[in-house]
Design a protein around this motif. Structure first.
Motif, PDB file in Angstrom:
ATOM      1  N   GLU A 104     137.237 121.123  60.099  1.00 16.63           N
ATOM      2  CA  GLU A 104     136.839 121.620  61.416  1.00 16.63           C
ATOM      3  C   GLU A 104     135.365 122.009  61.407  1.00 16.63           C
ATOM      4  O   GLU A 104     134.623 121.719  62.344  1.00 16.63           O
ATOM      5  CB  GLU A 104     137.707 122.839  61.759  1.00 16.63           C
ATOM      6  N   GLN A 105     134.961 122.649  60.310  1.00 16.87           N
ATOM      7  CA  GLN A 105     133.563 123.066  60.202  1.00 16.87           C
ATOM      8  C   GLN A 105     132.650 121.845  60.080  1.00 16.87           C
ATOM      9  O   GLN A 105     131.585 121.795  60.682  1.00 16.87           O
ATOM     10  CB  GLN A 105     133.408 123.977  58.972  1.00 16.87           C
ATOM     11  N   LEU A 106     133.116 120.850  59.309  1.00 13.07           N
ATOM     12  CA  LEU A 106     132.319 119.630  59.156  1.00 13.07           C
ATOM     13  C   LEU A 106     132.231 118.884  60.481  1.00 13.07           C
ATOM     14  O   LEU A 106     131.230 118.243  60.775  1.00 13.07           O
ATOM     15  CB  LEU A 106     132.941 118.710  58.108  1.00 13.07           C
ATOM     16  N   SER A 107     133.299 118.994  61.280  1.00 14.66           N
ATOM     17  CA  SER A 107     133.347 118.256  62.543  1.00 14.66           C
ATOM     18  C   SER A 107     132.218 118.624  63.481  1.00 14.66           C
ATOM     19  O   SER A 107     131.775 117.800  64.261  1.00 14.66           O
ATOM     20  CB  SER A 107     134.671 118.512  63.250  1.00 14.66           C
TER      21      SER A 107
ATOM     22  N   LYS B 170     142.547 118.283  51.472  1.00 15.79           N
ATOM     23  CA  LYS B 170     142.142 119.666  51.191  1.00 15.79           C
ATOM     24  C   LYS B 170     141.193 120.174  52.279  1.00 15.79           C
ATOM     25  O   LYS B 170     141.294 121.314  52.708  1.00 15.79           O
ATOM     26  CB  LYS B 170     141.467 119.721  49.823  1.00 15.79           C
ATOM     27  N   GLU B 171     140.289 119.304  52.725  1.00 19.22           N
ATOM     28  CA  GLU B 171     139.346 119.714  53.773  1.00 19.22           C
ATOM     29  C   GLU B 171     140.110 120.072  55.053  1.00 19.22           C
ATOM     30  O   GLU B 171     139.732 120.986  55.766  1.00 19.22           O
ATOM     31  CB  GLU B 171     138.342 118.598  54.073  1.00 19.22           C
ATOM     32  N   LYS B 172     141.186 119.310  55.303  1.00 18.26           N
ATOM     33  CA  LYS B 172     141.998 119.621  56.483  1.00 18.26           C
ATOM     34  C   LYS B 172     142.734 120.938  56.268  1.00 18.26           C
ATOM     35  O   LYS B 172     142.768 121.790  57.130  1.00 18.26           O
ATOM     36  CB  LYS B 172     143.050 118.517  56.700  1.00 18.26           C
ATOM     37  N   GLU B 173     143.316 121.039  55.063  1.00 18.28           N
ATOM     38  CA  GLU B 173     144.180 122.181  54.768  1.00 18.28           C
ATOM     39  C   GLU B 173     143.410 123.497  54.820  1.00 18.28           C
ATOM     40  O   GLU B 173     143.869 124.462  55.419  1.00 18.28           O
ATOM     41  CB  GLU B 173     144.799 121.986  53.389  1.00 18.28           C
ATOM     42  N   ILE B 174     142.228 123.555  54.216  1.00 20.47           N
ATOM     43  CA  ILE B 174     141.519 124.827  54.200  1.00 20.47           C
ATOM     44  C   ILE B 174     140.621 124.994  55.412  1.00 20.47           C
ATOM     45  O   ILE B 174     139.976 126.020  55.575  1.00 20.47           O
ATOM     46  CB  ILE B 174     140.709 125.040  52.892  1.00 20.47           C
ATOM     47  N   GLY B 175     140.598 124.007  56.300  1.00 22.23           N
ATOM     48  CA  GLY B 175     139.903 124.175  57.575  1.00 22.23           C
ATOM     49  C   GLY B 175     138.451 123.749  57.555  1.00 22.23           C
ATOM     50  O   GLY B 175     137.770 123.839  58.573  1.00 22.23           O
ATOM     51  N   THR B 176     137.954 123.288  56.409  1.00 23.58           N
ATOM     52  CA  THR B 176     136.540 122.912  56.367  1.00 23.58           C
ATOM     53  C   THR B 176     136.274 121.642  57.170  1.00 23.58           C
ATOM     54  O   THR B 176     135.153 121.403  57.589  1.00 23.58           O
ATOM     55  CB  THR B 176     136.080 122.697  54.921  1.00 23.58           C
TER      56      THR B 176
ATOM     57  N   ARG C 209     138.061 114.418  63.807  1.00 18.57           N
ATOM     58  CA  ARG C 209     138.551 115.466  64.701  1.00 18.57           C
ATOM     59  C   ARG C 209     139.987 115.783  64.358  1.00 18.57           C
ATOM     60  O   ARG C 209     140.771 114.888  64.084  1.00 18.57           O
ATOM     61  CB  ARG C 209     138.521 114.982  66.159  1.00 18.57           C
ATOM     62  N   VAL C 210     140.325 117.033  64.385  1.00 16.79           N
ATOM     63  CA  VAL C 210     141.672 117.387  63.985  1.00 16.79           C
ATOM     64  C   VAL C 210     142.591 117.569  65.183  1.00 16.79           C
ATOM     65  O   VAL C 210     143.772 117.324  65.107  1.00 16.79           O
ATOM     66  CB  VAL C 210     141.692 118.642  63.092  1.00 16.79           C
TER      67      VAL C 210
ATOM     68  N   GLN D  62     132.375 120.381  43.375  1.00 18.46           N
ATOM     69  CA  GLN D  62     133.728 120.909  43.515  1.00 18.46           C
ATOM     70  C   GLN D  62     134.642 120.386  42.422  1.00 18.46           C
ATOM     71  O   GLN D  62     135.455 121.124  41.886  1.00 18.46           O
ATOM     72  CB  GLN D  62     134.290 120.543  44.887  1.00 18.46           C
TER      73      GLN D  62
END
Lengths: 373, 310
Positions: free
Chosen positions: A211-214, A203-209, A371-372, A14
């Protein structure tokens, strides 16, 4: 362990996919180094000097030459009227006036102690103080040389019998680059790890990844390790580049051990990467993260002794600088570069740096939540 | 009915509070293994909260959530390893390619090397993303992004698949295709829990639960849901649909009316007689040309249940 490798690999992909980011990481530090190294200087050169010569003797002409022959003073003009100096200062054309009284040359020849007047523009107190110091040095040297030429016998009674011999150790030319460039290295080692790690986590929080990683079996420590290893690595690459430029291009003498520098940099990187994680826990977007990182950075740089000497600060602020990890690394890196200090001499700074670095890092890691919601 | 431990998903008395607001209120729900189950309701009904609890992403304030017999609040690692989740928002790495995204998630789930290539081929085949392997995720169209997100959620062949509004904002053709893909996945034996705000998508599920304001207001097959309609629905056509609607909404025996293109759907409290129709046709001076009983849709039932639509 394999997951850390995959996470690291992804992170590198990235970073290198993002071309402007690559430019920021590698080009900006060097540009900054060049600009800052030349811009931030505490040396005072080319002070504009106006001479008010009431004497007009060969001696007074020699004195003026003694000033002008250095690059510290530039002759702004001659006059016989002190008011012109005042006017010149108002118009920013004159920074210092040198008033040579009538009979100066004759008095000096006779071995008397003639006086000259130095008028300095005190608006920039720091520079005028330094320039006045230079003037003092030139006058003392001139007097001594003249006396020596006049009679090679007994030392002249007029000039002081106690003379000060100045020797500047570690930095004989008082070059401010020698002092500033290692400091800039510290600043760059703060920006990259703190800002980039904070932004990459947010950035991971912002673009939602995030959540996917969680929902993957990826554990918190694996996520953080995978995120931080690339920036740790890049920070070292940057340290190497900047140190090379400092030594080869700025000719900053490196008197200490590179190994020691690299080792202690690790302690400092723990602190800055830790701050990066911490920033990511209190922000939600990259923009917020950047602002918070900026706030931390300004505070850290101001309170580090980078260009404002800590000794000049009010006592309360001086105490506050002890909370600043940059302060410790700033003095460590300067000591290593200029004095070639070895570890035992650095412990005064290394111990608090290690304590702060590891504390900041562990507290931030604990505060970090995958966790978000 | 099967025992709770062997069900795909078993939610019992689940509650979740956000501050003082109760997002989900004492909800119980069971999804059989291999079932395609729809969670249907408007935004803010509590669908996402319920799904995130199934995905181990939040801790319940009451009740339990079992996924394939495992507690989603305690046995987190085991649940995650066998679950695929596709969040509402597209959340893949837009700066990585389709293939890099897929391989990254395959790495995280530690899909074994010998199974991996076969699985990736399978996923490329049904998602038809094969030709776009090298394209960056950010450059995909909406429908393709959803298929990539689905593929990433499926890369480790999960037992349970949870999809939060996967078809929201996707064009009708891609939506249709997406549901076909879900059916194909179901054939592999996967339990699927899918939410949608489009009430017409209920018919594509084996069973659905209608959610409203943190509660489940109805559960059953789409047919059962429709059979639960207590009123009588007629479809009316004529020269001036708006005028027809105005006229019927003023009648005491009418429960609600709705415009459907050129036609009007009118819900009566009880079936009107032939004489009623003649009377209304007369009153409308010929504007009413045609009327026929209409099978209620899930949407009609939903509106009836939540008591709006008047």
């Amino acid at each position: 362990m394999r997951r850390i490798v995959h996470m690291t690999q992804k992170e590198f992909r990235q970073v290198f996919r993002d071309k402007p980011m690559v430019a920021i990481i590698f080009a900006v530090p060097i540009v900054q180094l060049f600009i800052l190294a030349f811009a931030i200087t505490t040396e005072v050169k080319h002070t504009k000097l106006m001479v008010v010569d009431y004497d007009r003797s060969t001696v007074s002409k020699d004195l003026v030459l003694a000033f002008v022959h250095t690059d510290r003073f530039d002759l702004a003009g001659h006059t016989t009227d002190l008011r012109e100096v005042r006017e010149g200062m108002r118009g920013w054309e004159v920074q210092m006036g040198l008033v040579i009284p009538a009979g100066f040359g004759a008095d000096l020849v006779r071995g008397l102690k003639p006086q000259v007047q130095v008028v300095s523009d005190g608006v920039d107190g720091n520079s005028s103080g330094i320039a006045t110091g230079y003037a003092h040095g030139i006058l003392a040297g001139f007097g001594a040389d003249y006396a020596a030429v006049q009679d090679s016998g007994a030392p002249p009674a007029g000039l002081s019998s106690v003379r000060m011999e100045e020797r500047m150790w570690y930095n004989p030319d008082l070059s401010s680059q020698q002092f500033m460039v290692p400091g800039i290295v510290v600043v760059l080692l703060t920006i990259l790890p703190m800002m980039l790690s904070a932004m990459s986590l947010v950035k991971e929080k912002e673009i939602g990844t995030m959540e996917q990683l969680s929902v993957t079996p990826l554990r918190k420590h694996q996520l953080l390790a995978g995120k931080l290893i690339p920036f740790l690595f890049l920070s070292y690459v940057e340290l190497a580049i900047v140190t090379t430029v400092a030594v080869l291009i700025f000719r900053i003498p490196m008197n200490g051990s590179y190994m020691l520098l690299a080792l202690l940099a690790l302690l400092y990187l723990f602190a800055t990467l830790g701050l990066g994680i911490f920033i990511s826990t209190i922000t939600r977007s990259q923009q917020q993260a950047m602002f918070v990182a900026w706030f931390f950075m300004v505070f850290m740089i101001m309170m580090s002794g980078f260009f404002i000497p800590i000794e000049n600060m009010p006592p309360v602020l001086q105490k506050l600088t002890h909370l600043n990890t940059m302060r410790y690394f700033m003095s460590i890196i300067r000591d290593i570069f200029q004095k070639g200090s070895s570890l035992p001499f650095l412990l005064r700074d290394v111990v608090p740096l290690a304590a702060f670095g590891l504390t900041i890092f562990s507290v931030s890691v604990l505060a970090f939540r995958k966790r978000v919601g | 009915m099967t025992a709770p431990e062997t069900r795909g998903i078993q939610i019992t008395n689940f509650r979740k509070l956000y501050g003082k607001t109760e997002a989900v209120k004492e909800v119980s729900l069971s999804v059989e293994r291999g079932e395609l189950f729809g969670l249907i309701g408007p935004d803010g009904a509590g669908k996402t909260t319920l799904m995130r609890a199934v995905c181990t992403l939040l801790v319940p304030d009451g009740g339990t959530v079992l996924v394939q017999g495992r507690d989603a609040a305690r046995d987190i690692a085991a649940v995650r390893a066998r679950l695929g989740y596709m969040p509402q928002r597209f959340s893949l790495y837009q700066d990585l390619t389709v293939e890099q995204n897929l391989r990254f998630f395959a790495d995280l789930f530690q899909v074994r090397q010998k199974e991996r290539e076969g699985r990736l081929e399978e996923l490329y085949r049904f998602s038809r993303l094969g030709p776009f392997k090298k394209r960056r995720a950010g450059a995909l169209s909406g429908g393709m992004r959803q298929k990539l997100a689905l593929s990433c959620a499926l890369v480790h062949t999960p037992e349970t698949l949870v999809l939060d509004e996967p078809t929201t904002g996707v064009d009708p053709v891609s939506r249709h295709e997406f549901w076909e893909i879900l059916r194909a996945i179901q054939k592999e034996g996967t339990t699927i829990l899918v939410s949608t705000a489009y009430l017409d998508e209920a018919d594509r599920c084996d069973r659905v639960a209608l959610m409203h304001e943190g509660r489940i207001v109805a559960v059953g097959t789409p047919e059962e849901i429709k059979a639960g309609f207590r009123h009588v629905l007629y479809r009316l056509a004529g020269r001036d649909a708006r005028e027809l609607r105005r006229f019927f909404s003023g009648l005491p025996q009418v429960h609600s009316t709705q415009l459907f293109g050129d036609a009007v759907h009118v819900v009566f409290a009880k079936k009107p007689g032939q004489s009623d129709w003649e009377e209304w046709r007369h009153a409308l001076e010929g504007k009413l040309e045609h009327w026929s009983p209409e099978r209620p849709s899930v949407e009609d039932v939903f509106l009836e249940l939540i008591g709006s639509g008047r």
